[in-house]
Structures are given as structure tokens and as C-alpha cells.
Design a protein around this motif. Structure first.
Motif, mmCIF file in Angstrom:
data_model
loop_
_atom_site.group_PDB
_atom_site.id
_atom_site.type_symbol
_atom_site.label_atom_id
_atom_site.label_comp_id
_atom_site.label_asym_id
_atom_site.label_seq_id
_atom_site.Cartn_x
_atom_site.Cartn_y
_atom_site.Cartn_z
ATOM 1 N N ASN A 347 20.259 23.901 -12.975
ATOM 2 C CA ASN A 347 20.268 23.542 -11.377
ATOM 3 C C ASN A 347 20.557 25.010 -10.705
ATOM 4 O OD1 ASN A 347 19.511 21.051 -12.254
ATOM 5 N ND2 ASN A 347 21.343 20.497 -12.758
ATOM 6 N N ARG A 348 20.403 24.651 -9.372
ATOM 7 C CA ARG A 348 21.093 25.675 -8.409
ATOM 8 C C ARG A 348 22.680 25.583 -8.653
ATOM 9 N NH1 ARG A 348 20.609 25.689 -1.877
ATOM 10 N NH2 ARG A 348 21.954 27.589 -1.449
ATOM 11 N N GLY A 349 23.061 26.896 -8.625
ATOM 12 C CA GLY A 349 24.582 27.087 -8.882
ATOM 13 C C GLY A 349 25.160 26.710 -7.564
ATOM 14 N N MET A 350 25.627 25.388 -7.577
ATOM 15 C CA MET A 350 26.425 25.103 -6.262
ATOM 16 C C MET A 350 27.516 24.260 -6.740
ATOM 17 S SD MET A 350 23.306 23.986 -3.607
ATOM 18 C CE MET A 350 24.329 23.715 -2.310
ATOM 19 N N PRO A 351 28.713 24.505 -6.172
ATOM 20 C CA PRO A 351 29.915 23.618 -6.736
ATOM 21 C C PRO A 351 29.470 21.902 -6.442
ATOM 22 C CG PRO A 351 30.433 25.391 -5.261
ATOM 23 C CD PRO A 351 29.110 25.276 -5.226
ATOM 24 N N ARG A 352 30.229 21.225 -7.199
ATOM 25 C CA ARG A 352 30.172 19.679 -6.950
ATOM 26 C C ARG A 352 31.558 19.250 -6.880
ATOM 27 N NH1 ARG A 352 26.901 19.594 -12.654
ATOM 28 N NH2 ARG A 352 28.271 19.992 -14.177
ATOM 29 N N PHE A 353 31.547 17.991 -6.541
ATOM 30 C CA PHE A 353 32.786 17.290 -6.061
ATOM 31 C C PHE A 353 33.457 16.902 -7.648
ATOM 32 C CE2 PHE A 353 35.471 13.568 -5.472
ATOM 33 C CZ PHE A 353 36.672 14.237 -4.556
ATOM 34 N N LYS A 354 34.632 17.286 -8.115
ATOM 35 C CA LYS A 354 35.196 16.986 -9.468
ATOM 36 C C LYS A 354 35.919 15.596 -9.459
ATOM 37 C CE LYS A 354 36.924 20.411 -11.891
ATOM 38 N NZ LYS A 354 37.601 21.416 -12.224
ATOM 39 N N VAL A 355 35.528 14.951 -10.411
ATOM 40 C CA VAL A 355 36.252 13.872 -10.654
ATOM 41 C C VAL A 355 37.048 13.923 -11.946
ATOM 42 C CG1 VAL A 355 36.210 11.345 -11.193
ATOM 43 C CG2 VAL A 355 34.938 12.232 -9.503
ATOM 44 N N GLY A 356 38.254 14.213 -11.963
ATOM 45 C CA GLY A 356 38.997 14.516 -13.346
ATOM 46 C C GLY A 356 38.797 16.072 -13.581
ATOM 47 N N ARG A 357 39.034 16.352 -14.809
ATOM 48 C CA ARG A 357 39.010 17.753 -15.338
ATOM 49 C C ARG A 357 37.690 17.651 -16.233
ATOM 50 N NH1 ARG A 357 43.125 20.718 -13.797
ATOM 51 N NH2 ARG A 357 45.143 19.567 -13.191
ATOM 52 N N SER A 358 37.113 19.067 -16.240
ATOM 53 C CA SER A 358 36.005 19.523 -16.924
ATOM 54 C C SER A 358 36.258 19.177 -18.415
ATOM 55 C CB SER A 358 35.627 21.133 -16.721
ATOM 56 O OG SER A 358 36.703 21.941 -17.151
ATOM 57 N N THR A 359 37.478 19.047 -19.144
ATOM 58 C CA THR A 359 37.884 18.886 -20.408
ATOM 59 C C THR A 359 37.560 17.585 -20.450
ATOM 60 O OG1 THR A 359 40.204 18.532 -19.955
ATOM 61 C CG2 THR A 359 39.517 20.729 -20.631
ATOM 62 N N GLU A 360 37.348 16.570 -19.685
ATOM 63 C CA GLU A 360 37.071 15.346 -19.645
ATOM 64 C C GLU A 360 35.580 15.108 -19.460
ATOM 65 O OE1 GLU A 360 39.348 13.393 -16.589
ATOM 66 O OE2 GLU A 360 41.036 13.700 -17.826
ATOM 67 N N LYS A 361 34.911 15.788 -18.398
ATOM 68 C CA LYS A 361 33.353 15.700 -18.014
ATOM 69 C C LYS A 361 33.257 17.037 -17.342
ATOM 70 C CE LYS A 361 31.888 11.798 -16.330
ATOM 71 N NZ LYS A 361 31.717 10.855 -15.496
ATOM 72 N N GLY A 362 32.383 17.808 -17.969
ATOM 73 C CA GLY A 362 31.931 19.060 -17.643
ATOM 74 C C GLY A 362 30.427 19.384 -17.938
ATOM 75 N N LEU A 363 30.269 20.304 -18.807
ATOM 76 C CA LEU A 363 28.651 20.495 -18.912
ATOM 77 C C LEU A 363 28.079 19.281 -19.600
ATOM 78 C CD1 LEU A 363 26.788 23.089 -18.859
ATOM 79 C CD2 LEU A 363 27.381 23.308 -21.238
ATOM 80 N N GLU A 365 27.885 16.649 -18.643
ATOM 81 C CA GLU A 365 28.906 15.595 -18.468
ATOM 82 C C GLU A 365 29.748 15.290 -19.792
ATOM 83 O OE1 GLU A 365 28.892 13.259 -15.720
ATOM 84 O OE2 GLU A 365 27.784 14.961 -14.947
ATOM 85 N N LYS A 366 29.680 16.418 -20.669
ATOM 86 C CA LYS A 366 30.634 16.338 -21.857
ATOM 87 C C LYS A 366 31.894 17.249 -21.670
ATOM 88 C CE LYS A 366 27.255 14.012 -24.049
ATOM 89 N NZ LYS A 366 27.570 12.740 -24.630
ATOM 90 N N PRO A 367 32.824 16.783 -22.367
ATOM 91 C CA PRO A 367 34.209 17.688 -22.360
ATOM 92 C C PRO A 367 33.709 19.392 -22.682
ATOM 93 C CG PRO A 367 34.392 15.767 -23.582
ATOM 94 C CD PRO A 367 32.998 15.541 -23.378
ATOM 95 N N THR A 368 34.289 19.925 -21.777
ATOM 96 C CA THR A 368 34.102 21.381 -21.846
ATOM 97 C C THR A 368 35.290 22.075 -21.530
ATOM 98 O OG1 THR A 368 32.038 20.843 -20.922
ATOM 99 C CG2 THR A 368 32.681 23.015 -20.877
ATOM 100 N N THR A 369 35.787 23.216 -22.382
ATOM 101 C CA THR A 369 36.585 23.948 -22.105
ATOM 102 C C THR A 369 36.083 25.461 -21.523
ATOM 103 O OG1 THR A 369 37.494 23.147 -24.013
ATOM 104 C CG2 THR A 369 38.555 25.130 -23.361
ATOM 105 N N LEU A 370 36.400 25.827 -20.494
ATOM 106 C CA LEU A 370 36.173 27.139 -19.586
ATOM 107 C C LEU A 370 37.273 27.740 -19.714
ATOM 108 C CD1 LEU A 370 33.843 28.449 -17.973
ATOM 109 C CD2 LEU A 370 34.567 26.847 -15.928
ATOM 110 N N ASN A 371 37.274 28.933 -20.109
ATOM 111 C CA ASN A 371 37.992 30.205 -19.851
ATOM 112 C C ASN A 371 37.166 31.443 -19.660
ATOM 113 O OD1 ASN A 371 39.967 28.607 -22.304
ATOM 114 N ND2 ASN A 371 41.057 29.219 -20.309
ATOM 115 N N ASN A 372 37.847 32.638 -18.950
ATOM 116 C CA ASN A 372 37.193 33.705 -18.729
ATOM 117 C C ASN A 372 37.274 34.593 -19.955
ATOM 118 O OD1 ASN A 372 39.854 34.924 -18.366
ATOM 119 N ND2 ASN A 372 39.015 36.246 -16.866
ATOM 120 N N VAL A 373 36.856 35.770 -20.046
ATOM 121 C CA VAL A 373 36.608 36.971 -21.092
ATOM 122 C C VAL A 373 38.313 37.141 -21.387
ATOM 123 C CG1 VAL A 373 35.991 39.098 -21.139
ATOM 124 C CG2 VAL A 373 34.372 37.546 -20.212
ATOM 125 N N GLU A 374 38.943 37.686 -20.445
ATOM 126 C CA GLU A 374 40.289 38.181 -20.928
ATOM 127 C C GLU A 374 41.035 37.094 -21.544
ATOM 128 O OE1 GLU A 374 44.144 40.141 -18.504
ATOM 129 O OE2 GLU A 374 42.067 40.018 -17.555
#
Length: 647
Positions: A347-363, A365-374
Motif C-alpha cells: 500500500n501507499r506508505g502512510m501512517p495509520r492510527f495505532k490501536v495498541g502496539r505493533s507487537t500485538e497487531k502490526g504487519l 495485522e500480526k504481531p510484529t517486532t520492529l527495530n532498526n539496523v543498529e
């Protein structure tokens, strides 16, 4: 002779004299030997034993093939390889390595194990470098010159730029070939993964990360262990791990250098995260503008799969984890988590309103752990050395080290890794060598376009997550831009706001319209058309945008304006009330005059003036009609006698 030196495993017929470079195809008439866990572990040991290192007596000539490629390092590499081959020097290996950090001195060449440090090397220097290596001497003219003392420095560990650094993430960059997994393994790579899969439980891994005190290096500084715990606790049939490599800050190249110089550290960190959180699939979201990083990531992924360190049944443990690369299209807003996930989903890369954390519902709609390279690159070191070891570095609330891209009006630009709690003065003056041309320090912009501009009064401020917020700045991903007294702070605020306004996705009104109105005001001030009401309006707009924007881009976009208003308010007032730019930067507020004592009447300025504003007799001092002057600066550029004055 040790059996590990005779052959890589019991089912392999290869010896170190003719080693098998492709482990997957290493087979005899029997089954493929990589099906056995103990065999895989032996293979890792074997790789270390056969891989040439300085300790083995081999001489290494390492050429930076990271950022230095822009200054011609690949030609230097080819010239050195040709020279070594021509002489038949079997004990000398020329190696391409990742970024050494001191980018402005490139192309950089080092000689190991002596740590000899050559700067600004050209292809024609190859013969002289090899001559010196054979004679156990150095090429004096290529050594780094300390700008403070004027002395030549022989080894990189004595260069002030490196002396105050503490490298954890970057410890292999500049020393290993990023396209050879053997180099990474030889220096301890994948030992963390072996340790995890050899007996640790997911909870034990998470506990070790918690113990380390590692906080996310992407900017927000959220505790990594807490995030991983949330993902581990989440109940779902599918979970994801994402590495955010969408580094979009102007002048920032921290993630790029890690991916180009040590990609396996990121892969290993992601696999460990997958095991700890119960995920079997990962994505690296990397900017398409980083073609070398993407190229080396693809090589690293393929090699890790070949050696059974990635893919199905990793190390015969029953754990599966795959990694895919998603090339971003260059939108700065995709550095925000929800926009990044939307982009991966197609989809178009646009922010969406978050309900809870991405570790509960992310990519998806599945639990997702997002960290950066470093963040991910720190994980293998934490697992191998222990959380307590990592927690011993840095400060009470900001553990470990942080990488900064040190740029701007500083003598030594480049990539630096320092312990948390170091002061800005130590980075800028001890590591960076102070301000160029002997000018006075004015400000440092920390945290990228969404960060704040700090003044001289903050030079002793410890750089850590909790100290920057109260003074109007943020850690961000690690950009650190140094400015001297020729910098206009109103123009700086305008520059960064122009960037964030252009990069706004436009989804929410406060960010889309509010930043545009703020930019219009700043443009008006820099054009000499500002009014007294502009300052309180800027402050009010900033607060509204921060409080009501949907995502972090809008919520932090006003920071450069608020911080410059806070610490450099006098410059705004000079622009508005005196119609003057104290730094002589804003073109519309400049006044050009001619010093009558220096003017020789050559007429060069008059011939260059497009408005016909300069008059005078030949060989007589000229004058500028301020009513006609369009302030283009042509006269200043053409004058050879420094007679034209810009005020």
C-alpha cells in the motif's frame, strides 16, 4: 593434525589446501553433511581455522570499499591487487572492507597487523605502498596529518578521531570483507546464534536483552527487551520481525555503513529476535538509494542460507527463519513504523492510527517486532558477552554505545561510535577536531530534521536519551550537524522545516497544512518581510502540530523552529525588527558596499552587475546604488581585491 583442519566434517573429502567454499555442495556419495548439527558447528570452527587473519602472520592490505568508493577506492583496490600479483607476494592479501568511519580522508588503506593508516590514497600510490610493506616501512606522505599539531600519525589507533571512540557495532567494519561470511565468522560472527540455539529458551534470550538495557536506536529509545517480551507474549499463528533501514535523515549514513560493512551482524540479530519472539519470517526495509547495501545484503542472505544459518531447520534445531528485502521508494515518512508496514504490504506508505502496539497487531495485522539496523547489530554482542557486559557501558538509563554521523563545519567528518553519556564537546572537539578554519562554534543540530538545534551552553551536556528531551532535542537515528558563526539559525530552521514539509504524506491536516503555514512565515522572515506577530504565531502553530499530528513526523517537525526560537531568538528579532541577517546569509537582507580604499577601479564588478547598480570612473573607486542593487552577489564574486563588502 587436528581433524577439523584435515577436513570440514567426517563426510567431506576437502582439505584446507583446497577448501570447499560452497558448503551446501560439499558432499560425497553419502548424505549432505550439513544435515548434522554437530557437523555444522564443526564447520564454523573450521572456517575460523582456515580463514587468514593477521594473527596467522599474513599481511593484509585493507581498502575501504564503503563510502570511499565515491572517491575512487575501487581503482585503488585494483591497483594494489595488480601490484601484489605482479610481484608474486604470496604472504600479502589485498582485501576490500567496509567503512572505516573517517570518510573525508578517503580513500583509506590500512596495513595489518601493524595498523598503518593511509589517507587519500590514489591508484598511482600502489607501488609505493607495497614497496614500504615489503621493506617494513611506511609511506610518510600518505599518513594522516593531525590538524592540531601538524604531526604525521602512523597507526589508526593513535588518530584522535578514533582514540575516543568505543566500537561495539562497528568493531568489524573496516576489518572484514562484507561479502565473505568467513571473515565475519572468523571474528566471532554467528557465535550468538549458536549459543541461543544450543540451549537457551526464548524467554532467556529476552531476559538477557532486558538485562543489557538496550534501547531502540531508531530514535524513540523504547526498551528493546520490553518490546521483545510483548512480541513473545502475543498469541498468534504468525509473527514477523522487521529491520527498519529506511534511513532518510539528510547527512545521515549510520545504517548504510553497517549494512555495507557488516551485514551479517544485522542478519544474526534478526534471526535471534525471530527465535526469541516466535517468528519465522523477517523483512529488511531498506532505501532503494542504497544499492551497495542491498547488493551486500543479498550476498549475505545467500551465504547464510548456504551455511544453514538462515532458512529452514537452522543448525538442525527445528527453528525456521527467512529474511526478505523490501526496497523503499525514498519516502521519509516510511521511516515511521506503521507507514513502513503499509509499504511492505503493498500500500501507499502512510501512517495509520495505532490501536495498541505493533507487537500485538502490526504487519498484516500480526504481531510484529520492529527495530532498526543498529539495534539488531547490537544483539549478537549482547548474547555472546552477556547483558551485564553491555549494561556496563554508557549511563544508568542509556546503556551501550551510539553511532553518529558527524558532519558540518567540523575538521574531522565521519562516522563515530561513542559510549552513551559522552558530551557534545568531546565529540565535536576531541573526536571531530574542532571547528574548521578556526571559526567559533555556534550550534549543533542533533537528531535529524526532527531534532533540535543546541547552542554553546549545551557543549557539556551528556548525550543520552533522557538529557536531550528537556532541552528541545532528541537522539533520533544519530545525525549530528555542526554549525559555526557563519550560519543563520533562522535559515537552518527553514531548511529542516522545508524538508519535513515536503516529506509529509499529507494524511493529517495539522502536519500537511500546519508545516506549510510555518514554512511560509519563515520564508517571509528570511526575505525581510517578517512582522512582530510572526514569532508567537510560530510558537502557537508548533504546539498545535505537535499535539494533534498523527505520527512522529508531524509531532517532531516543529522541533528545529522551537529550539532555534529558544536559544537563538535574537536572530529572529534581528531579521524582523532590524531587517538584518547577523550571519549575512539571507540574501534579501544583505547590503553590498564597496570599500573605497581597496577599490582599484578595475570595473570588473560593474561589468558583472546585471542591474547596472555599480558606477565609477576607470581606475577610480566605484560605488553601489543600493536602490538598484538586486543583491545577487556577482560583484562580490568578481572582485579580486576584497573591496566588495557584504553586510
Amino acid at each position: 593434525m587436528n581433524s577439523l583442519m584435515d577436513k570440514c566434517c567426517d563426510k567431506c573429502t576437502h582439505s584446507p589446501a583446497t577448501p570447499c567454499k560452497d558448503y551446501v555442495t560439499c558432499r560425497t556419495e553419502g548424505p549432505i553433511c550439513h544435515d548434522d548439527l554437530s557437523c555444522r558447528q564443526k564447520r564454523l570452527d573450521w572456517l575460523i581455522r582456515i580463514n587468514p587473519t593477521p594473527a596467522s602472520g599474513l599481511r593484509l592490505v585493507c581498502v575501504c570499499a564503503g563510502g570511499c568508493t565515491s572517491s575512487g577506492s575501487l581503482k585503488v583496490l585494483a591497483a594494489l591487487e595488480e601490484e601484489v600479483a605482479r610481484r608474486g607476494l604470496s604472504g600479502v592479501t589485498v582485501k576490500r572492507v567496509g567503512c572505516h568511519g573517517f570518510c573525508e580522508q578517503g580513500p583509506i588503506v590500512t596495513v595489518e597487523p601493524e595498523k598503518i593508516f593511509y589517507t587519500r590514497v590514489a591508484p598511482e600510490d600502489a607501488q609505493e605502498i607495497i614497496d614500504a610493506l615489503v621493506a617494513n616501512a611506511v609511506v610518510e606522505r600518505l599518513l594522516f596529518t593531525d590538524p592540531a599539531s601538524g604531526e604525521k600519525i602512523r597507526t589508526y589507533d593513535q588518530v584522535p578521531f578514533y582514540a575516543r571512540q568505543q566500537k561495539v557495532v562497528l568493531d568489524k567494519c573496516g576489518f572484514i570483507n562484507p561479502e565473505e561470511i568467513q571473515d565475519y565468522v572468523a571474528l566471532g560472527g554467528y557465535r550468538g546464534l549458536v549459543k541461543v540455539l544450543s540451549g537457551m529458551s526464548p524467554q532467556e534470550v529476552v531476559d538477557e536483552v532486558k538485562k543489557s538495557g538496550l534501547r531502540g536506536r531508531g530514535g524513540a529509545g523504547f526498551p528493546t527487551g520490553v518490546k521483545w517480551q510483548g512480541a513473545l507474549n502475543a498469541k498468534a499463528d504468525k509473527k514477523y520481525v522487521i529491520c527498519n533501514a529506511d534511513e532518510g535523515d539528510p547527512g545521515a549514513f549510520m545504517d548504510r555503513s553497517v549494512l555495507e560493512g557488516d551485514p551479517h551482524s544485522v542478519l544474526e540479530g534478526m534471526v535471534i529476535c525471530g527465535f526469541a519472539t516466535g517468528s519465522d519470517e523477517g523483512y529488511i526495509y531498506v532505501r532503494a538509494e542504497y544499492p551497495m547495501a542491498i547488493h551486500r545484503l543479498k550476498i549475505a542472505i545467500a551465504q547464510a542460507e548456504q551455511y544453514g544459518l538462515l532458512g529452514n531447520n537452522i543448525l538442525n534445531s527445528g527453528f525456521n527463519f527467512t529474511i526478505k528485502i523490501k526496497a523503499g521508494a525514498g519516502a521519509f515518512v516510511c521511516g515511521e513504523g506503521t507507514a513502513l508496514m503499509a509499504s511492505i504490504e503493498g500500500n501507499r506508505g502512510m501512517p495509520r492510527f495505532k490501536v495498541g502496539r505493533s507487537t500485538e497487531k502490526g504487519l498484516w495485522e500480526k504481531p510484529t517486532t520492529l527495530n532498526n539496523v543498529e539495534t539488531f547489530a547490537n544483539i549478537p554482542k549482547i548474547i555472546v558477552n552477556g547483558g551485564d557486559w553491555y549494561a556496563s557501558i554508557g549511563t544508568e538509563k542509556s546503556k551501550g554505545t551510539k553511532i553518529f554521523s558527524l558532519t558540518g563545519k567540523v575538521n574531522s567528518n565521519g562516522l563515530v561510535e561513542v559510549p552513551m553519556g559522552i558530551t557534545m564537546r568531546q565529540i565535536i572537539f576531541d573526536i571531530g577536531g574542532g571547528i574548521r578554519d578556526g571559526r567559533k562554534f555556534k550550534a549543533a543540530q542533533i537528531g535529524g530534521p526532527s531534532g533540535g538545534c543546541l547552542s554553546e551552553e549545551h557543549l557539556e551536556l551528556p548525550i543520552e536519551y533522557d538529557s536531550l528531551g528537556p532541552v528541545g532535542a532528541m537522539m533520533g537515528s544519530g545525525g549530528l550537524v555542526v554549525m559555526d558563526d557563519t550560519t543563520c539559525m533562522v535559515d537552518v530552521a527553514r531548511y529542516f522545516l522545508n524538508f519535513t514539509q515536503a516529506e509529509s504524506c499529507g494524511k493529517c491536516t495539522p502536519c500537511r497544512e500546519g508545516t506549510k503555514r510555518m514554512l511560509e512565515i519563515l520564508n517571509r522572515i528570511c526575505e525581510g518581510k517578517g512582522v512582530p506577530e510572526d514569532i508567537p504565531v510560530l510558537e502557537k502553530l508548533s504546539k498545535v502540530i505537535i499535539q494533534s499530528s498523527l505520527c512522529g513526523l508531524g509531532q517532531s517537525a516543529p522541533n528545529p523552529v522551537l529550539s532555534t526560537l529558544r536559544y537563538f531568538r535574537a536572530e529572529y528579532e534581528a531579521h524582523i525588527f532590524a531587517r538584518r541577517c547577523p550571519a549575512s546569509v539571507c540574501q534579501a537582507l544583505l547590503v553590498y558596499t564597496i570599500n573605497q580604499e581597496k577599490c582599484t577601479g578595475c570595473g570588473a564588478c560593474a561589468r558583472a552587475c546585471p542591474a547596472g547598480a555599480i558606477t565609477g570612473e576607470k581606475k577610480q573607486p566605484h560605488t553601489i546604488d543600493l536602490e538598484k542593487c538586486i543583491k545577487c552577489g556577482s560583484c562580490l564574486t568578481r572582485c579580486k581585491f576584497d573591496a566588495v563588502v557584504k553586510q
